[in-house]
Design a protein around this motif. Structure first.
Motif, short mmCIF file in Angstrom:
data_model
loop_
_atom_site.label_atom_id
_atom_site.label_comp_id
_atom_site.label_asym_id
_atom_site.label_seq_id
_atom_site.Cartn_x
_atom_site.Cartn_y
_atom_site.Cartn_z
N VAL A 1 0.84 -1.20 0.00
CA VAL A 1 0.00 0.00 0.00
C VAL A 1 0.88 1.25 0.00
CG1 VAL A 1 -1.71 1.33 1.31
CG2 VAL A 1 -1.94 -1.16 1.13
N GLU A 2 1.96 1.23 0.78
CA GLU A 2 2.89 2.37 0.79
C GLU A 2 3.53 2.57 -0.58
OE1 GLU A 2 5.71 1.83 3.97
OE2 GLU A 2 4.12 1.68 5.48
N ALA A 3 3.88 1.47 -1.26
CA ALA A 3 4.47 1.58 -2.59
C ALA A 3 3.47 2.21 -3.57
CB ALA A 3 4.92 0.21 -3.09
N LEU A 4 2.22 1.81 -3.47
CA LEU A 4 1.19 2.42 -4.32
C LEU A 4 1.05 3.91 -4.03
CD1 LEU A 4 -1.80 -0.10 -4.44
CD2 LEU A 4 -0.38 0.66 -6.35
N ALA A 5 1.02 4.26 -2.77
CA ALA A 5 0.89 5.66 -2.39
C ALA A 5 2.08 6.47 -2.90
CB ALA A 5 0.76 5.79 -0.87
N ALA A 6 3.27 5.90 -2.83
CA ALA A 6 4.47 6.59 -3.32
C ALA A 6 4.43 6.77 -4.84
CB ALA A 6 5.73 5.82 -2.91
N ALA A 7 3.76 5.86 -5.54
CA ALA A 7 3.69 5.92 -7.00
C ALA A 7 2.61 6.89 -7.49
CB ALA A 7 3.43 4.54 -7.57
N LEU A 8 1.71 7.33 -6.61
CA LEU A 8 0.59 8.17 -7.05
C LEU A 8 1.01 9.44 -7.79
CD1 LEU A 8 -2.02 7.78 -4.19
CD2 LEU A 8 -2.15 6.93 -6.54
N PRO A 9 2.02 10.19 -7.32
CA PRO A 9 2.40 11.39 -8.08
C PRO A 9 2.80 11.07 -9.53
CG PRO A 9 3.33 11.49 -5.88
CD PRO A 9 2.75 10.11 -6.05
N ALA A 10 3.55 10.00 -9.73
CA ALA A 10 3.96 9.62 -11.08
C ALA A 10 2.75 9.19 -11.91
CB ALA A 10 5.00 8.51 -11.04
N LEU A 11 1.83 8.46 -11.30
CA LEU A 11 0.62 8.02 -12.01
C LEU A 11 -0.25 9.22 -12.40
CD1 LEU A 11 -0.27 4.86 -9.92
CD2 LEU A 11 0.65 4.92 -12.24
N LEU A 12 -0.37 10.18 -11.51
CA LEU A 12 -1.14 11.39 -11.82
C LEU A 12 -0.49 12.16 -12.96
CD1 LEU A 12 -2.08 12.57 -8.23
CD2 LEU A 12 -3.63 11.67 -9.97
N HIS A 13 0.85 12.22 -12.96
CA HIS A 13 1.56 12.90 -14.04
C HIS A 13 1.32 12.18 -15.37
CE1 HIS A 13 5.49 14.39 -15.98
NE2 HIS A 13 4.54 15.30 -16.13
N LEU A 14 1.35 10.85 -15.35
CA LEU A 14 1.04 10.09 -16.57
C LEU A 14 -0.36 10.40 -17.09
CD1 LEU A 14 2.44 6.50 -15.89
CD2 LEU A 14 3.19 8.10 -17.65
N ALA A 15 -1.33 10.49 -16.19
CA ALA A 15 -2.70 10.81 -16.60
C ALA A 15 -2.76 12.21 -17.21
CB ALA A 15 -3.64 10.70 -15.40
N GLU A 16 -2.03 13.16 -16.65
CA GLU A 16 -1.99 14.52 -17.21
C GLU A 16 -1.37 14.51 -18.60
OE1 GLU A 16 0.13 16.88 -14.37
OE2 GLU A 16 -1.45 16.71 -12.87
N LEU A 17 -0.27 13.76 -18.76
CA LEU A 17 0.38 13.67 -20.07
C LEU A 17 -0.56 13.06 -21.10
CD1 LEU A 17 3.95 12.48 -18.98
CD2 LEU A 17 3.31 14.75 -19.87
N GLU A 18 -1.27 12.00 -20.71
CA GLU A 18 -2.21 11.35 -21.61
C GLU A 18 -3.33 12.31 -21.99
OE1 GLU A 18 -5.67 9.39 -23.05
OE2 GLU A 18 -5.59 10.26 -21.06
N SER A 19 -3.85 13.04 -21.03
CA SER A 19 -4.92 14.00 -21.29
C SER A 19 -4.44 15.09 -22.24
CB SER A 19 -5.40 14.61 -19.97
OG SER A 19 -6.37 15.59 -20.22
N HIS A 20 -3.23 15.57 -22.01
CA HIS A 20 -2.67 16.61 -22.88
C HIS A 20 -2.48 16.08 -24.30
CE1 HIS A 20 -0.46 20.18 -24.03
NE2 HIS A 20 0.51 19.41 -24.48
N ALA A 21 -1.96 14.84 -24.41
CA ALA A 21 -1.76 14.23 -25.74
C ALA A 21 -3.09 14.06 -26.45
CB ALA A 21 -1.05 12.89 -25.59
N ARG A 22 -4.13 13.67 -25.73
CA ARG A 22 -5.46 13.49 -26.33
C ARG A 22 -6.01 14.83 -26.82
NH1 ARG A 22 -10.37 9.79 -24.41
NH2 ARG A 22 -8.70 8.29 -24.60
N GLN A 23 -5.82 15.87 -26.01
CA GLN A 23 -6.30 17.20 -26.42
C GLN A 23 -5.59 17.67 -27.68
OE1 GLN A 23 -5.68 19.62 -22.96
NE2 GLN A 23 -7.46 18.79 -21.88
N GLU A 24 -4.29 17.41 -27.76
CA GLU A 24 -3.52 17.79 -28.94
C GLU A 24 -4.00 17.03 -30.18
OE1 GLU A 24 -1.12 20.19 -29.39
OE2 GLU A 24 -1.74 20.82 -27.38
N SER A 25 -4.31 15.74 -30.01
CA SER A 25 -4.74 14.95 -31.17
C SER A 25 -6.16 15.32 -31.59
CB SER A 25 -4.65 13.45 -30.86
OG SER A 25 -5.65 13.06 -29.94
N ASP A 26 -6.96 15.88 -30.69
CA ASP A 26 -8.32 16.29 -31.02
C ASP A 26 -8.34 17.58 -31.82
OD1 ASP A 26 -9.41 14.10 -29.80
OD2 ASP A 26 -10.05 15.17 -27.98
N ARG A 27 -7.23 18.30 -31.81
CA ARG A 27 -7.19 19.60 -32.53
C ARG A 27 -7.03 19.44 -33.98
NH1 ARG A 27 -3.52 23.16 -28.45
NH2 ARG A 27 -4.91 22.95 -26.72
#
Length: 120
Positions: free
Chosen positions: A94-120
């Motif tokens: 559980v601690e390892a998952l919690a430590a990974a959350l910032p990186a996972l959130l950053h991945l989600a932001e990158l994916e969202s940004h990439a999707r927005q760019e491809s929608d343009r």
């Protein structure tokens, strides 16, 4: 419901009303396939078609309240399923998952940004 239908509903929930062609591109299917999918979802009461106020020639696909409720229910079911699984993990896992959350959130932001760019 197919995965493509569920994904299309989730996209509409996140982005708001969209043209069928835009929705097809976002979900990686052809426009004719999305037209059929939208018709089925419309008959099920999950989406509706409305005119675009800024361009009367355009029709937008919009979530209905039933469609939004379906998306919320699916998301909550996913949250509940993960919560049950996490409860079965050891403390260090559980601690390892919690430590990974910032990186996972950053991945989600990158994916969202990439999707927005491809929608343009």
């Amino acid at each position: 419901m197919s995965l493509t239908s569920a994904a299309a509903l989730a996209t509409l929930d996140k982005t708001g009303p969209r043209r069928i062609t835009d929705l097809a591109a976002a979900e990686g299917v052809t426009q004719p396939a999305m037209t059929v999918l939208v018709r089925v979802m419309e008959e099920s009461g999950l989406v509706e078609r409305k005119g675009d106020p800024s361009d009367k020639r355009v029709t937008l696909v919009c979530l209905t309240e039933a469609g939004a409720s379906y998306v919320r229910t699916r998301r909550q079911a996913g949250v509940d399923a993960y919560a049950r699984l996490i409860d079965e993990l050891a403390g260090d896992e559980v601690e390892a998952l919690a430590a990974a959350l910032p990186a996972l959130l950053h991945l989600a932001e990158l994916e969202s940004h990439a999707r927005q760019e491809s929608d343009r």
